[in-house]
Write a protein that holds these residues in place. Structure first.
Motif, PDB file in Angstrom:
ATOM      1  N   UNK A  76      53.788  71.032  44.414  1.00 59.12           N
ATOM      2  CA  UNK A  76      54.062  69.988  45.389  1.00 59.12           C
ATOM      3  C   UNK A  76      53.203  70.177  46.627  1.00 59.12           C
ATOM      4  N   UNK A  77      53.135  71.396  47.126  1.00 58.10           N
ATOM      5  CA  UNK A  77      52.353  71.652  48.336  1.00 58.10           C
ATOM      6  C   UNK A  77      50.872  71.391  48.111  1.00 58.10           C
ATOM      7  N   UNK A  78      50.406  71.568  46.884  1.00 61.86           N
ATOM      8  CA  UNK A  78      48.979  71.392  46.593  1.00 61.86           C
ATOM      9  C   UNK A  78      48.581  69.931  46.509  1.00 61.86           C
ATOM     10  N   UNK A  79      49.574  69.041  46.364  1.00 61.30           N
ATOM     11  CA  UNK A  79      49.233  67.625  46.306  1.00 61.30           C
ATOM     12  C   UNK A  79      48.617  67.218  47.633  1.00 61.30           C
ATOM     13  N   UNK A 134      62.198  77.823  37.799  1.00 61.85           N
ATOM     14  CA  UNK A 134      62.662  76.440  37.706  1.00 61.85           C
ATOM     15  C   UNK A 134      61.594  75.562  37.089  1.00 61.85           C
ATOM     16  N   UNK A 135      61.969  74.315  36.904  1.00 64.42           N
ATOM     17  CA  UNK A 135      60.996  73.336  36.434  1.00 64.42           C
ATOM     18  C   UNK A 135      59.877  73.221  37.461  1.00 64.42           C
ATOM     19  N   UNK A 136      58.682  72.929  36.992  1.00 60.09           N
ATOM     20  CA  UNK A 136      57.536  72.796  37.884  1.00 60.09           C
ATOM     21  C   UNK A 136      57.881  71.887  39.042  1.00 60.09           C
ATOM     22  N   UNK A 137      57.343  72.201  40.215  1.00 61.23           N
ATOM     23  CA  UNK A 137      57.657  71.424  41.398  1.00 61.23           C
ATOM     24  C   UNK A 137      56.853  70.132  41.448  1.00 61.23           C
ATOM     25  N   UNK A 138      56.317  69.771  40.403  1.00 63.41           N
ATOM     26  CA  UNK A 138      55.656  68.501  40.324  1.00 63.41           C
ATOM     27  C   UNK A 138      54.157  68.577  40.494  1.00 63.41           C
ATOM     28  N   UNK A 139      53.406  68.786  40.414  1.00 55.70           N
ATOM     29  CA  UNK A 139      52.104  68.483  40.552  1.00 55.70           C
ATOM     30  C   UNK A 139      52.115  67.606  39.360  1.00 55.70           C
TER      31      UNK A 139
END
Length: 443
Positions: free
Chosen positions: A306-309, A395-400
């Motif tokens: 998420x932070x890398x987005x 946990x599940x990936x934070x979304x990227x």
């Protein structure tokens, strides 16, 4: 095709030329004419394709030349709303507006959470033409009646797939309900799941579709390798790789915030300058770490998905997956941050026994087997060691690649090296503060 052939306002072309760009990327070639014509747009585009300039350039043109042209005064209420999933991307988009609208009397403002709201309120009261916002902070302003969305003419939903991953779908629907029914809508997404298509169906009217790359394909210019090792060896292996391969400007992905911090500390202990970026960091800390990484003061940046987005770094040479994501599409997003603009990049994944299912899913998605590499002294054991009882469950990936010759599709050398004339770039980066505002009148 040259930018001069797209029919953009002369002052916009001047700003583009000053950035050293003359050739639009594929998405810009397709998206800009569609937006100029007033069409709704549904675009498949990943970070690094030049998509930000693909919508900021024609939007600026429409504000400067449309029937409601307000070049003689600043709008008191926003005419354009760009919704982004993260603070970094909001900052980036607003910087793009400032860069290409520098010769137009168009004001822009980025608002996002994690910082004080009062300076944002003060800037909104002064008037803004283009508002870039994250969903939560925008709804905060709506609730406090400090923003009026009743005059929005163009609505941009950027990185829609990430919006859904981050749980913003309800906020997005609330915001859409506040907009005028007559407006132009632009939707950008790296992937189009059934949920995204449902959202698009309700949002877009007879949209022009733009697809600049096959769905979920990995960059062909990126050398991809897998190093199979034991879970307990990963940190030592990472330090070994950094030292023996003389890696520099390495973006490292960890699954959790705690894991990102711990990994950055481990690298620092090994005298490898590193910083971590994730959602628990303050906006000032995130901006500072990212700036130091871009300037070459940090060798490694450890980030969660998420932070890398929104992290947009030209000529990034290395991506390391310290842990594989649970969502295979996120692997494509990660490695797509290197190998841009025709340049080569390298993506290394450290894979332990526990991650073999994720690796299998990734290879199925990208339709290729990744090269396995054995590092002497770090060979994987035949059987996985039992996981310690106190080990945090993951946990599940934070979304990227950017195309050469266009805004947002740039080619730069690493910090401190000779800078050739750029044929692209210009959307990246972030700076500190609670909001980013531009007033091209330079008042």
């Amino acid at each position: 095709m040259q930018f001069s052939e797209l029919g953009l306002h002369a002052d916009i072309q001047r700003a583009v030329a000053e950035q050293g760009y003359d050739t639009p990327t594929p998405i810009q070639q397709q998206a800009i004419p569609a937006v100029l014509a007033g069409n709704d747009l549904m675009a498949t585009a990943q970070t690094g394709t030049g998509k930000t300039a693909g919508f900021t350039l024609p939007i600026l043109h429409r504000l400067a030349t449309g029937k409601n042209d307000r070049l003689s005064r600043v709008a008191r209420t926003p005419r354009v709303l760009v919704l982004t999933p993260t603070r970094e991307l909001a900052i980036q988009v607003e910087e793009s507006v400032r860069t290409y609208g520098k010769y137009l009397p168009v004001n822009s403002l980025a608002v996002f959470g994690g910082v004080g709201i009062n300076p944002q309120i003060a800037n909104l009261r002064r008037g803004v033409d283009i508002l870039v916002a994250t969903p939560g902070r925008l709804l905060d302003h709506v609730q406090q009646k400090t923003v009026d969305l009743g005059s929005i003419e163009i609505f941009v939903l950027d990185e829609a797939d990430r919006m859904l991953d981050m749980g913003f779908i309800r906020d997005i629907r609330k915001i859409i309900a506040l907009l005028p029914k007559q407006r132009q809508n632009l939707l950008f997404s790296a992937t189009f799941s059934p949920e995204i298509r449902d959202l698009a169906t309700g949002l877009l009217q007879h949209p022009v579709s733009v697809d600049v790359a096959p769905r979920n394909t990995a960059a062909e210019t990126v050398k991809q390798q897998v190093i199979e090792c034991d879970r307990e060896q990963k940190k030592d292996l990472l330090v070994h790789l950094m030292n023996t391969r003389s890696l520099h400007q390495v973006l490292i992905f960890a699954r959790t915030k705690h894991g990102a911090d711990a990994l950055a500390r481990r690298l620092d202990k090994a005298e490898i300058k590193a910083g971590a970026i994730h959602g628990d960091k303050s906006q000032g800390a995130r901006t500072r770490v990212l700036s130091e990484f871009k300037e070459g003061k940090l060798v490694a940046l450890v980030a969660t998905d998420i932070a890398a987005r929104g992290i947009d770094i030209d000529a990034l040479p290395y991506v390391i997956n310290f842990e594989l994501p649970n969502v295979p599409e996120d692997y494509v997003h990660r490695i797509g941050r290197t190998g841009r603009a025709g340049m080569t990049g390298e993506a290394i994944s450290l894979v332990c026994h526990d991650e073999r299912p994720q690796l299998k899913d990734i290879e199925k998605l990208i339709k290729r087997s990744l090269e396995r590499v054995v590092v002497e002294g770090f060979e994987q054991s035949a059987v996985a060691a039992p996981r310690p009882p106190a080990q945090e469950r993951k946990p599940r990936s934070q979304g990227a690649g950017r195309a050469k010759g266009a805004p947002g599709g740039g080619q730069k050398k690493a910090p401190g090296s000779a800078q050739p004339k750029r044929n692209g770039g210009g959307n990246g980066g972030g700076s500190g503060g609670g909001q980013h505002r531009s007033g091209s009148r330079h008042r």
